[in-house]
Design an enzyme around this catalytic site. Structure first.
Site, short mmCIF file in Angstrom:
data_model
loop_
_atom_site.label_atom_id
_atom_site.label_comp_id
_atom_site.label_asym_id
_atom_site.label_seq_id
_atom_site.Cartn_x
_atom_site.Cartn_y
_atom_site.Cartn_z
N GLY A 146 -5.26 -3.24 4.85
CA GLY A 146 -4.49 -4.34 4.45
C GLY A 146 -5.25 -5.60 4.51
N ARG A 147 -5.70 -6.15 5.57
CA ARG A 147 -6.24 -7.24 6.10
C ARG A 147 -7.67 -7.58 5.26
NH1 ARG A 147 -5.84 -4.42 10.33
NH2 ARG A 147 -7.39 -3.82 11.53
N GLU A 166 9.70 -4.92 5.04
CA GLU A 166 9.96 -6.56 4.54
C GLU A 166 9.71 -6.59 3.03
OE1 GLU A 166 8.07 -6.15 8.84
OE2 GLU A 166 7.97 -5.21 7.19
N GLU A 210 -5.59 -8.87 14.37
CA GLU A 210 -5.16 -7.64 14.19
C GLU A 210 -6.09 -6.69 14.18
OE1 GLU A 210 -1.35 -6.86 11.01
OE2 GLU A 210 -3.57 -6.28 10.13
N HIS A 222 -5.25 -35.39 15.15
CA HIS A 222 -4.11 -35.98 15.26
C HIS A 222 -2.86 -35.21 15.86
CE1 HIS A 222 -5.61 -40.10 13.89
NE2 HIS A 222 -6.23 -39.13 13.10
N LYS A 234 0.80 -1.08 0.05
CA LYS A 234 -0.01 0.12 -0.03
C LYS A 234 1.08 1.51 -0.02
CE LYS A 234 -4.07 1.75 2.44
NZ LYS A 234 -4.90 1.35 3.66
N LYS A 260 8.36 -2.51 14.61
CA LYS A 260 8.85 -2.28 13.44
C LYS A 260 9.86 -0.74 14.01
CE LYS A 260 5.51 -3.38 10.04
NZ LYS A 260 4.66 -3.13 8.92
#
Length: 572
Positions: free
Chosen positions: A267-268, A212, A353, A384, A206, A512
């Site tokens: 973003g999400r 990153e 978030e 399992h 964005k 960050k």
């Protein structure tokens, strides 16, 4: 503003749930033959059974009263109308506009955003069609065979989850790869077998400054240029999805290869936007539009259905009941579908978030729990791995079980067995097994009384553990869109009731900021003394290890220094 916990609706629920806790769901079902019919509903392609939760008709009535007290409908309407409900960032929250199928304008900052959305969708279709049809050629004239989406958070997990989920609808001619990890190993493994002549990179960011993503983007660009020996070829192999057009152009991406989205897309929640370009390339614009239509179908249900018949509201209220009145601060998600392998991880980001907040809309500390811990896995694998804790652990954990009625791969009779496990697990969690039932089993097996006495407590299941069951005919784009939107709105409902802002994420920034400071401490060999003793000790331990003669970390640090210089020049 009065405290939520002092409100009449909250107080009534606290008093009521103290009595409900004394019940066992086994008895609630025994006493009401219509319990399933009373507590299930259909919304678009999604069917929900929420009868296996520890609640009664009165519980639900009080929960709906709480929702009305917190003005769920008014907050919902404010979101859909484009009001800046993300008040800490002064932004509208209009991811729903990205999938809107209606004819009415949608206004943000006195501007109708629908025309912008339509234009970007058209551009996405043109580009995706060209790539899929082999018309978009690389610098040497070869068609694209591999697409690498570089992003992080919602710019990675959302589209990656959808591409995985819709694999039966995807082109087999083009391979999709997703890189998000700052650990260079992921990028190295992704690039290892790729051909620069037929590889396309999508840089999804964005701000186009996310460290990153930009480190990975610079690494990918370096790999590409070192092999093709001509920076001009970047224009045929790199595209960007971003709001920062100038930074994208400085990176070397042609302005015609920039796909825009907007500040009002969190973003999400961004997979519905141009961040979904990788989805379009994988499954085609037709299926991407079906995804949007499914999301819109759930939007319409959320907007129009009364609270008592509103699936996102009911699911949100179930979470409130568990988190705040039964003190259960974790929820598990089990998708009994191979293609939904990433869906629990996607829900983890969406929920944690959004609602991992400790202050209300007035900036006051809350005196109740907000977002729970979200986790899960594919259902059969989970059986399992961690179901033992779900069944007999000391902390009950509500579960959402998700399954498609039809399988894309029904061979060998797998699906009926899968379905039987799906049905059995929620029943076992709810019913449990009493000491009398265990004793009867052991006696039938012929065990002696001492053997029964020794084994019996280990085979007792308390039961009374809550779950929702979500079913749909087929995991197709339309259904997936509705399923994603269902959980988006569920998270929104909970945020409204908790009086928090579900659409900012300031907590993400602190780590960050500290990382940016510490990066500069790693450039030289001087001991660090400015932080706490633990951080100083860890950094200095790393520096000593890095400088051992022959250690590979030394060369890696030099590479990092080069990348850091590039980053400072381009994206500071």
């Amino acid at each position: 503003m009065s405290l939520l916990t002092d409100s009449s609706a909250w107080q009534a629920l606290e008093k009521h749930t103290q009595q409900v806790k004394k019940h066992h769901m086994r008895d609630l079902f025994a006493n009401n033959a219509e319990r399933f019919e009373d507590f299930c509903l259909q919304a678009g392609p999604i069917f929900l059974d929420y009868s296996k939760n520890l609640m009664t008709e009165e519980t639900m009535s009080l929960l709906f009263e709480l929702a009305r007290q917190e003005q769920i409908e008014a907050h919902r309407d404010a979101m859909f109308s484009g009001e800046p409900i993300n008040f800490t960032e002064h932004r509208s929250v209009l991811h729903t506009a990205l999938r809107d199928q209606g004819s009415e304008p949608i206004i943000s900052n006195h501007h109708n955003v629908k025309s912008d959305i339509t234009a970007v969708l058209g551009k996405m279709k043109t580009f995706a069609d060209q790539v899929r049809d082999g018309q978009w050629l690389g610098y040497s004239g070869k068609p694209i065979t591999d697409v690498v989406n570089i992003g992080i958070g919602g710019s990675d997990l959302g589209p990656k989850m959808v591409v995985h989920a819709l694999r039966p609808f995807a082109s087999r001619k083009i391979k999709l790869h997703f890189v998000s990890n700052l650990d260079g190993s992921q990028m190295a493994e992704t690039l290892r077998d790729l051909n620069p002549e037929s590889t396309l990179f999508i840089i999804s960011s964005k701000s186009f400054t996310t460290p990153e993503t930009m480190f990975n983007a610079v690494t990918a660009r370096g790999w590409f240029v070192s092999r093709v020996k001509n920076r001009e070829f970047i224009k045929k192999h790199f595209v960007a999805v971003s709001t920062n057009l100038e930074a994208v152009k400085r990176f070397g991406i042609d302005e015609h290869n920039i796909f825009e989205f907007w500040e009002w897309v969190g973003g999400r929640y961004s997979l519905w936007s141009a961040i979904g370009l990788s989805i379009c390339i994988a499954v085609g614009m037709g299926h991407f539009k079906e995804l949007l239509e499914g999301g819109y179908k759930m939007d319409e249900h959320f907007r129009e259905a009364p609270l008592e018949e509103n699936m996102p509201v009911i699911m949100g209220l179930m979470g409130i009941l568990h988190n705040n009145f039964y003190a259960i601060h974790s929820q598990a998600f089990m998708a009994y579908d191979h293609y939904l392998d990433l869906f629990p991880s996607y829900l983890q980001q969406l929920d944690m978030e959004s609602n991992g907040k400790h202050v209300n809309r007035d900036g006051e500390d809350v005196d109740y729990c907000t977002g729970p811990v979200i986790w899960g896995d594919q259902g059969i694998n989970g059986q399992h791995a961690f179901y033992q804790l779900l069944h007999q652990g000391t902390s009950p954990i509500p579960c959402d079980f998700i399954i498609a009625l039809d399988s894309f791969n029904p061979a060998c009779g797998h699906h009926p067995v899968l379905m039987s496990n799906f049905f059995a697990q929620s029943q076992a969690l709810m019913m449990g097994k009493t000491a009398a039932e265990v004793r009867q089993e052991l006696e039938h097996e012929g065990l002696s009384e001492p053997e029964i006495k020794a084994l019996l407590p280990h085979k007792v299941f308390e039961g009374n553990r809550s779950s929702n069951s979500i079913l749909f005919k087929e995991l197709n784009p339309f259904t997936l869109g509705a399923l994603i939107a269902l959980y988006e709105h569920k998270v929104f409902v909970q945020g409204v009731i908790w009086r928090i802002n579900s659409f900012d994420q300031w907590g993400v920034q602190l780590g960050k900021q500290l990382a940016n400071q510490i990066q500069y401490e790693l450039v030289d060999d001087e001991p660090v003394v400015k932080y706490d003793s633990s951080t100083n000790g860890l950094v200095n331990y790393y520096k000593r290890y890095r400088n051992i003669e022959g250690n590979k970390l030394l060369s890696c640090n030099n590479d990092w220094g080069v990348l850091q210089d590039i980053m400072e020049q381009e994206f500071k």
